[in-house]
Motif scaffolding. Structure first.
Motif, PDB file in Angstrom:
ATOM      1  N   PHE A   1      18.976  44.307  -4.932  1.00 36.64           N
ATOM      2  CA  PHE A   1      19.143  43.269  -3.914  1.00 36.64           C
ATOM      3  C   PHE A   1      18.227  42.071  -4.136  1.00 36.64           C
TER       4      PHE A   1
ATOM      5  N   TYR B   1      25.716  39.503  -2.753  1.00 37.00           N
ATOM      6  CA  TYR B   1      26.009  40.316  -1.573  1.00 37.00           C
ATOM      7  C   TYR B   1      26.128  39.467  -0.309  1.00 37.00           C
TER       8      TYR B   1
ATOM      9  N   VAL C   1      25.850  41.148   5.161  1.00 32.58           N
ATOM     10  CA  VAL C   1      25.733  41.647   3.786  1.00 32.58           C
ATOM     11  C   VAL C   1      27.107  42.191   3.403  1.00 32.58           C
TER      12      VAL C   1
ATOM     13  N   THR D   1      28.256  43.956   0.870  1.00 34.20           N
ATOM     14  CA  THR D   1      28.157  44.942  -0.201  1.00 34.20           C
ATOM     15  C   THR D   1      29.002  46.146   0.190  1.00 34.20           C
TER      16      THR D   1
END
Length: 121
Positions: free
Chosen positions: A35, A41, A80, A82
């Motif tokens: 990250f 992301y 986010v 992801t």
């Protein structure tokens, strides 16, 4: 689709598979490195091939990933994007995609790969 290729991905996503020794580096540390070096992301995925994703092997890895994602949300105030899912079948890329950084004449040791190869330092 079985055995996707770079030119025919179907609904697959390009990713890396990391084998690690948890006595040397934790799963949480690997996520931290990812990250800190992988900012896509924050973008909505434009395609399955290039989306940000984490595929976990067990419930512990899932919980760690969920905590890290929530921490990022809290710290940034941003969504986010992801993808988080259980690990399914993993297909190796073609030979010319294997060990790309090691084969490359310009190896960026500050990248996520450089950090992983140097033990996360």
């Amino acid at each position: 689709m079985k055995n996707p290729t770079y030119r025919n991905m179907g609904d697959h996503t390009e990713c890396i598979q990391i084998q690690y020794d948890p006595s040397v580096v934790s799963y949480g540390k690997l996520l931290e490195i990812m990250f800190n070096d992988h900012y896509s992301y924050f973008r909505r995925p434009g395609s399955m091939q290039y989306r940000s994703g984490i595929w976990y092997q067990d419930e512990n890895q899932k919980e760690v990933a969920e905590k890290v994602i929530e921490q990022i949300r809290q710290q940034t105030g941003r969504e986010v994007y992801t993808h988080l899912a259980p690990l399914g079948e993993f297909y190796m890329a073609e030979d010319y995609h294997q060990k790309y950084i090691e084969k490359s004449e310009v190896s960026n040791r500050n990248s996520i790969f450089g950090k992983l190869f140097s033990g996360g330092k």
